[in-house]
Design a protein around this motif. Structure first.
Motif, short mmCIF file in Angstrom:
data_model
loop_
_atom_site.label_atom_id
_atom_site.label_comp_id
_atom_site.label_asym_id
_atom_site.label_seq_id
_atom_site.Cartn_x
_atom_site.Cartn_y
_atom_site.Cartn_z
N PHE A 85 0.83 -1.21 0.00
CA PHE A 85 0.00 0.00 0.00
C PHE A 85 0.86 1.25 0.00
O PHE A 85 1.91 1.31 0.64
CB PHE A 85 -0.90 0.01 1.24
CG PHE A 85 -1.86 1.15 1.27
CD1 PHE A 85 -3.07 1.07 0.61
CD2 PHE A 85 -1.56 2.32 1.95
CE1 PHE A 85 -3.97 2.13 0.64
CE2 PHE A 85 -2.44 3.37 1.98
CZ PHE A 85 -3.64 3.28 1.32
N GLY A 86 0.41 2.27 -0.72
CA GLY A 86 1.08 3.57 -0.75
C GLY A 86 0.15 4.63 -1.31
O GLY A 86 -1.03 4.39 -1.56
N TYR A 87 0.71 5.81 -1.53
CA TYR A 87 -0.08 6.97 -1.97
C TYR A 87 0.43 7.50 -3.31
O TYR A 87 1.63 7.49 -3.58
CB TYR A 87 -0.01 8.07 -0.91
CG TYR A 87 -0.61 7.64 0.40
CD1 TYR A 87 -1.99 7.70 0.60
CD2 TYR A 87 0.18 7.13 1.42
CE1 TYR A 87 -2.55 7.28 1.78
CE2 TYR A 87 -0.38 6.71 2.61
CZ TYR A 87 -1.75 6.78 2.79
OH TYR A 87 -2.30 6.35 3.97
N VAL A 88 -0.50 7.97 -4.12
CA VAL A 88 -0.21 8.61 -5.39
C VAL A 88 -0.57 10.08 -5.22
O VAL A 88 -1.71 10.40 -4.88
CB VAL A 88 -1.05 7.99 -6.54
CG1 VAL A 88 -0.81 8.74 -7.84
CG2 VAL A 88 -0.76 6.52 -6.69
N ILE A 89 0.39 10.97 -5.43
CA ILE A 89 0.16 12.40 -5.29
C ILE A 89 0.19 13.03 -6.68
O ILE A 89 1.13 12.81 -7.44
CB ILE A 89 1.22 13.06 -4.38
CG1 ILE A 89 1.11 12.53 -2.95
CG2 ILE A 89 1.04 14.57 -4.34
CD1 ILE A 89 1.89 11.34 -2.67
N MET A 90 -0.84 13.78 -7.01
CA MET A 90 -0.92 14.46 -8.30
C MET A 90 -1.17 15.94 -8.05
O MET A 90 -2.00 16.30 -7.23
CB MET A 90 -2.02 13.85 -9.16
CG MET A 90 -1.75 12.38 -9.48
SD MET A 90 -3.01 11.63 -10.52
CE MET A 90 -2.68 12.47 -12.07
N PHE A 91 -0.42 16.79 -8.78
CA PHE A 91 -0.58 18.23 -8.60
C PHE A 91 -0.22 18.95 -9.90
O PHE A 91 0.51 18.44 -10.74
CB PHE A 91 0.28 18.74 -7.44
CG PHE A 91 1.74 18.39 -7.55
CD1 PHE A 91 2.64 19.27 -8.12
CD2 PHE A 91 2.21 17.17 -7.09
CE1 PHE A 91 3.98 18.94 -8.23
CE2 PHE A 91 3.55 16.83 -7.19
CZ PHE A 91 4.44 17.72 -7.77
N ARG A 92 -0.78 20.14 -10.04
CA ARG A 92 -0.49 21.00 -11.18
C ARG A 92 -0.78 22.44 -10.80
O ARG A 92 -1.67 22.70 -9.97
CB ARG A 92 -1.30 20.58 -12.40
CG ARG A 92 -2.80 20.79 -12.25
CD ARG A 92 -3.56 20.29 -13.46
NE ARG A 92 -5.00 20.46 -13.29
CZ ARG A 92 -5.90 19.96 -14.09
NH1 ARG A 92 -5.53 19.24 -15.14
NH2 ARG A 92 -7.17 20.16 -13.88
N PRO A 93 -0.05 23.39 -11.39
CA PRO A 93 -0.38 24.79 -11.14
C PRO A 93 -1.81 25.07 -11.58
O PRO A 93 -2.28 24.53 -12.59
CB PRO A 93 0.63 25.56 -12.01
CG PRO A 93 1.76 24.60 -12.23
CD PRO A 93 1.12 23.24 -12.26
#
Length: 193
Positions: A85-93
């Protein structure tokens, strides 16, 4: 639980959680009442599946200049649905169409810090955090707006004046600095003499 016909010697148990150990007991009943339960069965773990619960309370902000700090509440073990198990981080300006993706392979993680010198202070980012395990990627949270780290204030206070109030005290006053992208949140002032 549903009562099974007395001539039936097996039953299917449904709506169990994935990747959880269970033990089972059987109890006989008739018109007089309910008897003693059987000894528990051996522990049996249900199969793993893709996680379906996204992290809650995705937010962030703060940090140093050129940093984007993203935080969330960790998903409890009973909702991880499998190993790895883990985390997916998604980001954009804000306003951009391209997402940047990062993976945090830690069950206990609740924070991710992205560092990049091109990030301007107090820039808004769209952020979402998802989950994965060995079975695949699961659900993503809804989008949250998180601001990158601040820089030290670039504007000095104006209108400083001093008024003598006694032989040992002077009252100093000035105009407060308004919030903007160059000043950030002014948390306090320092008076020097």
């Amino acid at each position: 639980p549903e009562v099974v016909n007395g001539r039936t010697h097996k039953a299917t148990v449904v709506d169990l959680s994935p990747w959880v150990e269970y033990e089972f007991r059987v109890v006989a009943s008739n018109s007089v009442g309910i008897g003693e339960p059987s000894r528990p069965s051996a522990l049996l773990k249900t199969k793993a599946t893709v996680p379906v619960v996204a992290p809650m309370n995705v937010s962030g902000g703060g940090g140093s200049r050129s940093e984007l700090v993203i935080t969330w509440e960790p998903v409890p073990e009973e909702l991880q649905n499998g190993e790895g198990f883990g985390y997916v981080i998604m980001f954009r300006p804000l306003g951009s169409t391209t997402w940047t993706k990062a993976v945090v392979a830690s069950v206990e993680a609740s924070k991710y810090v992205y560092r990049n010198e091109s990030i301007t202070p107090l820039s808004p980012f769209e952020v979402k955090v998802g989950v994965y395990n060995n079975e695949g990627e699961g659900t993503l949270s809804s989008i949250s707006i998180v601001y990158s780290g601040e820089d030290e204030p670039q504007i000095a206070p104006v209108g400083a004046s001093a008024l003598s109030v006694s032989a040992a005290a002077v009252e100093v006053s000035w105009q407060p600095i308004a919030w903007n992208r160059h000043t950030g949140r002014v948390l306090g002032y320092e008076v020097r003499w």
